[in-house]
Design an enzyme around this catalytic site. Structure first.
Site, PDB file in Angstrom:
ATOM      1  N   SER A 147       0.823  -1.204   0.000  1.00 33.88           N
ATOM      2  CA  SER A 147       0.000   0.000   0.000  1.00 33.88           C
ATOM      3  C   SER A 147       0.858   1.255   0.000  1.00 33.88           C
ATOM      4  O   SER A 147       1.888   1.310   0.683  1.00 33.88           O
ATOM      5  CB  SER A 147      -0.904   0.009   1.230  1.00 33.88           C
ATOM      6  N   TYR A 166      -1.254  -0.795  10.289  1.00 30.85           N
ATOM      7  CA  TYR A 166      -1.388  -1.171   8.865  1.00 30.85           C
ATOM      8  C   TYR A 166      -0.229  -0.594   8.051  1.00 30.85           C
ATOM      9  O   TYR A 166       0.444  -1.314   7.294  1.00 30.85           O
ATOM     10  CB  TYR A 166      -2.734  -0.657   8.340  1.00 30.85           C
ATOM     11  N   LYS A 170       2.930  -2.523   6.243  1.00 32.07           N
ATOM     12  CA  LYS A 170       3.151  -2.453   4.791  1.00 32.07           C
ATOM     13  C   LYS A 170       4.530  -1.859   4.491  1.00 32.07           C
ATOM     14  O   LYS A 170       5.167  -2.254   3.505  1.00 32.07           O
ATOM     15  CB  LYS A 170       2.043  -1.643   4.114  1.00 32.07           C
TER      16      LYS A 170
END
Ligand SMILES: NC(=O)c1ccc[n+]([C@@H]2O[C@H](COP(=O)([O-])OP(=O)(O)OC[C@H]3O[C@@H](n4cnc5c(N)ncnc54)[C@H](OP(=O)(O)O)[C@@H]3O)[C@@H](O)[C@H]2O)c1
Length: 267
Positions: A147, A166, A170
């Site tokens: 991402s 998150y 990533k």
């Protein structure tokens, strides 16, 4: 004739990869899912003879090793393209800013756990389990769906301070990809991080909190991409991502690229 294995294929982008790749009857498509009875993807398996459902949990080394063995039995021991797409988050703390994390080691670990186990450990176990198959494949491509939320320039430009676990996971995934690319280049294997864009993969009606969250995020994204109108659909994201995968080469190995095939246009 190409073979593809996709993790996290039960829904969202994973299932759309399976659907689009299956439309070419020359492809063999291995859909790796925690629950092979997941309705959306089992429908695809009954619709397309070239889709094979394989049970596999990327956060469980034994399970993903078994999935690689099952894949090898179908493809004769080889695989052209591995797409590690699985992802999980601690939804309850996705909106936390970094300063909101508690002075509680267990609670903090639990907030990071789903992201780290799917992106980082899951990325390692899945890649290592399928590596012997990739080595025997023709295309020799490994893709981790990552991402742009891990891009420091995007964070600085948009001011997005939430989604900590998150984005950190990533970012770690992106570094891991570069490490794999460095290790595997002499064996002719290409490794890529792929950011799929901002995609509407919500199933069913969106609760108002999600609608409001999307609208807030859109405003933040528009600070760096003023013409952005909203999320794209999985069809568009995956069609473009498949093109990026087709174009993978030694030069881009180890990078994070967008579904547009560059490092400028993340949307
Ligand atoms: N949607 C976006 O806007 C966007 C933007 C940037 C990046 N991405 C990335 O794109 C990928 C797909 O996103 P999405 O929106 O399609 O996500 P999604 O709808 O939440 O789907 C996630 C998939 O991962 C699977 N999964 C979760 N834990 C797993 C595990 N332990 N082992 C195997 N599979 C597991 C889920 O399967 P179950 O059904 O078994 O839970 C599901 O199939 C993710 O890596 C995400 O971070 C998405």
């Amino acid at each position: 004739m190409s073979s593809y294995a996709i993790t996290g294929a039960s829904k969202g982008l994973g299932r759309e990869f399976v659907r689009q790749l299956a439309t070419d009857p020359n492809n063999t498509v291995l859909a790796i899912v925690r629950n092979p009875e997941s309705p959306g993807v089992s429908e695809l398996a009954s619709q397309y003879a070239n889709v094979h459902l394989i049970a596999g949990d990327v956060t469980d080394p034994k399970s993903i090793l078994n999935a690689a063995s099952a894949a090898a039995a179908i493809t004769g021991g080889k695989l052209d393209v591995l797409i590690h797409n699985s992802n999980a988050v601690d939804a309850a703390t996705m909106s936390f800013n970094p300063s909101q994390f508690p002075f509680d080691s267990e609670a903090t670990r639990a907030m990071f756990e789903p992201s780290l186990t799917t992106a980082i450990y899951g990325g390692l176990w899945t890649t290592n389990a399928f590596l012997p198959l990739i080595e025997k494949g023709v295309q020799k491509k490994i893709v981790h769906i990552s991402s742009a939320m891990a891009e420091v320039d995007l964070i600085r430009g948009t001011g997005i301070s939430y989604g900590v676990a998150y984005s950190v996971a990533k970012a770690g995934m992106n570094v891991q990809i570069a490490k794999y690319a460095a290790e595997l280049a002499p064996r002719g294997i290409k490794v890529l991080g792929l950011s799929p864009g901002w995609v509407d993969t919500w199933e069913g009606e969106k609760p108002s909190a999600v609608v409001e969250g999307d609208a807030f995020m859109l405003k933040q994204f528009q600070t760096i991409a003023p013409s952005l109108e909203g999320q794209i659909q999985p069809e568009e994201s995956v069609a473009k991502s498949i093109q990026v995968i087709a174009n993978m080469d030694d030069e881009s190995s180890g990078l994070l690229l967008s579904h547009n095939g560059n490092r400028e246009n993340w949307f």
